[in-house]
Design a protein around this motif. Structure first.
Motif, PDB file in Angstrom:
ATOM      1  N   GLU A 400       0.856  -1.423  -0.071  1.00 34.88           N
ATOM      2  CA  GLU A 400       0.516  -0.092  -0.201  1.00 34.88           C
ATOM      3  C   GLU A 400       0.951   1.585   0.140  1.00 34.88           C
ATOM      4  N   LEU A 401       1.602   0.859   0.604  1.00 32.32           N
ATOM      5  CA  LEU A 401       3.290   2.592   0.940  1.00 32.32           C
ATOM      6  C   LEU A 401       3.500   2.690  -0.504  1.00 32.32           C
ATOM      7  N   ASN A 402       3.817   1.425  -0.959  1.00 33.84           N
ATOM      8  CA  ASN A 402       4.391   1.989  -2.477  1.00 33.84           C
ATOM      9  C   ASN A 402       4.021   2.413  -3.368  1.00 33.84           C
ATOM     10  N   ARG A 403       2.137   1.537  -3.495  1.00 31.42           N
ATOM     11  CA  ARG A 403       1.679   2.564  -3.831  1.00 31.42           C
ATOM     12  C   ARG A 403       1.183   3.559  -3.668  1.00 31.42           C
ATOM     13  N   ARG A 404       0.958   4.785  -2.807  1.00 31.22           N
ATOM     14  CA  ARG A 404       0.996   5.382  -2.548  1.00 31.22           C
ATOM     15  C   ARG A 404       2.148   6.453  -2.866  1.00 31.22           C
ATOM     16  N   ASP A 405       3.603   5.847  -2.911  1.00 33.97           N
ATOM     17  CA  ASP A 405       4.170   6.435  -3.124  1.00 33.97           C
ATOM     18  C   ASP A 405       4.838   6.598  -4.600  1.00 33.97           C
ATOM     19  N   GLY A 406       4.155   5.448  -5.015  1.00 30.04           N
ATOM     20  CA  GLY A 406       4.865   5.057  -6.348  1.00 30.04           C
ATOM     21  C   GLY A 406       5.825   4.447  -6.739  1.00 30.04           C
ATOM     22  N   PHE A 407       6.212   3.866  -5.567  1.00 37.80           N
ATOM     23  CA  PHE A 407       7.799   3.363  -5.624  1.00 37.80           C
ATOM     24  C   PHE A 407       7.579   1.649  -5.771  1.00 37.80           C
ATOM     25  N   VAL A 408       8.446   1.233  -7.491  1.00 37.32           N
ATOM     26  CA  VAL A 408       8.902   0.241  -7.944  1.00 37.32           C
ATOM     27  C   VAL A 408       9.257  -0.807  -7.271  1.00 37.32           C
TER      28      VAL A 408
END
Length: 482
Positions: A400-408
């Motif tokens: 969820e944090l990855n999606r929030r920050d657009g992190f791959v």
């Protein structure tokens, strides 16, 4: 030293310095940088500046003082760790049954607090301590007896272990046998002495016994980074032996981790800065004069007083808006909890022995994950897979944090993997070149040695060609270089 003597004699081990927005410093001159400063010198409690060792105007002064015998882990997690509040927990190494007797034990060499100090500290935040007793932990740590200074010098397992005690000017590790370091500890006169701060003791077949001498306190038993295994995780625990005047300069613990530090023997002085205080202010970059050392002793005795003066003179504006710092003395048997994001520095007021660990729990998981995924890209991929297996809720939170920050993630980022492979190839090329140079150097050395060894054979061959047999003379012949 005078600074250490003043700390040891002080009946006020907890001090705070705070500048409120719009406050103006009184009695301090920001342009005078080389004078010592007491809190009273800058008009404490007036003109927007507050200080103290308890509540002041409804504001809490940190750290909160707790007792292991009266504070269950759940209360600590909910009331302090989850809210990122620094805490001092007493009597953790002594076990709950021994807590009362340990606190009133021998006060020699700074190992136990003076009675008046205890009274003051016990009066601080008294309503934060639960009235019902917590009795889960009862066993005293073997370290209480095995880590005494005389015991360490003669310990059959530890005295011959090579432990890290510093770095040279080129950044290479300096190691020393513990028995020799203990001699150095008692006899050195260095301004900033060497300091055993060893994270690899668990790799030594003898030094790893240290793991049996202490137990991770219940408050910090959850360590989510342990899922990746001891081999892959970053350094996270350190065995500490420090002479008076040694210490660590101001820093934040890495990867968003929180930390606990238990002092077994001696006295330490701490300073804490909340996360909102800018790095440039905490480091005192505009306050360090040319030629001054970047050492813990200099930070506490010189830079910190300058910082307070500058903050008082600023009127609570600019970089010093809402400036806060909290100083306190840690005594033997006390465990300090440092929440993630808090700046801190430590100075050994006397010779000290202790243990410290960094950790990740559910309370600071978000911060640790966001820093680890970019700071330890490959390890974070492995960690996420382990979280999927053991803590699915945290794995979902990480995604969820990855999606929030657009992190791959690294294993899904083709461009990042390409950069990594290129960097790895370059590293391997440099290693190969270094090996080739070393190989040629060794070959050249062997060639030179071979020429010297063949000198006698060469002379013997020449004489045999002439038909002269004087073996006895040849055997006694020496090199003309002699």
């Amino acid at each position: 030293p005078p600074y250490a003597e003043a700390i040891l004699k002080s009946t006020h081990p907890y001090r705070s310095f705070r500048i409120n927005n719009g406050g103006r410093g009184g009695g301090a001159k920001g342009d005078v940088l080389d004078q010592s400063l007491s809190l009273e010198d800058i008009g404490g409690g007036r003109n927007g500046i507050s200080y103290g060792s308890s509540y002041h105007g409804g504001e809490v002064m940190y750290p909160i003082v707790l007792d292991a015998a009266q504070t269950p882990p759940k209360e600590f997690h909910e009331r302090y760790e989850a809210k990122c509040i620094p805490v001092v927990i007493r009597n953790v190494p002594y076990g709950v049954r021994n807590a009362t007797s340990a606190t009133h034990g021998n006060n020699r060499d700074g190992d136990m607090m003076m009675e008046e100090e205890k009274k003051e500290c016990d009066g601080r935040h008294h309503n934060s301590i639960n009235n019902h007793h917590h009795t889960a932990q009862t066993k005293e740590w073997p370290a209480v007896h095995l880590w005494k200074f005389n015991a360490l010098s003669t310990d059959s397992d530890l005295s011959h272990c090579m432990l890290k005690c510093g770095e040279d000017d080129d950044g290479y590790t300096i190691r020393m046998k513990l028995k020799y370091f203990m001699e150095y500890l008692h006899h050195n006169r260095d301004d900033s002495p060497l300091y055993i701060f060893d994270a690899t003791f668990d790799e030594d077949k003898y030094a790893k016994r240290i793991l049996e001498d202490y137990t991770v306190p219940e408050y910090f038993s959850e360590d989510l980074l342990g899922l990746v295994g001891e081999r892959r995780r970053p350094p996270y625990r350190w065995f500490l032996v420090g002479p008076c005047r040694s210490g660590t300069t101001v820093h934040i613990d890495p990867l968003g981790t929180s930390a606990w530090n238990t002092l077994i023997h001696g006295v330490k002085r701490w300073v804490l800065f909340p996360p909102h205080v800018p790095k440039s202010v905490v480091k005192g970059r505009k306050l360090i004069l040319p030629g001054e050392d970047d050492e813990a002793i200099h930070y506490f005795t010189t830079i910190l007083p300058r910082m307070k003066r500058r903050a008082a003179a600023s009127g609570g504006k600019g970089d010093y808006a809402n400036f806060e710092c909290f100083e306190f003395t840690q005594y033997a048997g006390e465990t300090v909890f440092i929440p993630h994001g808090w700046w801190h520095a430590v100075l050994n007021i006397s010779h000290t022995v202790g243990i410290t660990q960094n950790y990740c729990s559910r309370r600071n998981f978000d911060e640790v994950w966001t820093q680890t995924r970019s700071g330890r890209k490959k390890m974070s991929c492995s960690w996420l897979r382990r979280l999927d297996d053991h803590h699915p809720d945290l794995a979902r939170r990480a995604k969820e944090l990855n999606r929030r920050d657009g992190f791959v993630m690294w294993e899904d980022d083709v461009a990042e993997q390409k950069k990594w492979r290129k960097k790895k190839a370059e590293k391997e090329r440099k290693k190969s070149e270094k090996r080739e140079k070393e190989k040629k150097k060794k070959a050249s050395s062997r060639q030179q040695q071979s020429k010297k060894e063949k000198w006698g054979d060469h002379r013997t061959t020449e004489r045999r060609k002439d038909g002269t047999v004087i073996e006895d003379v040849v055997m006694r012949e020496v090199s003309p270089d002699v």
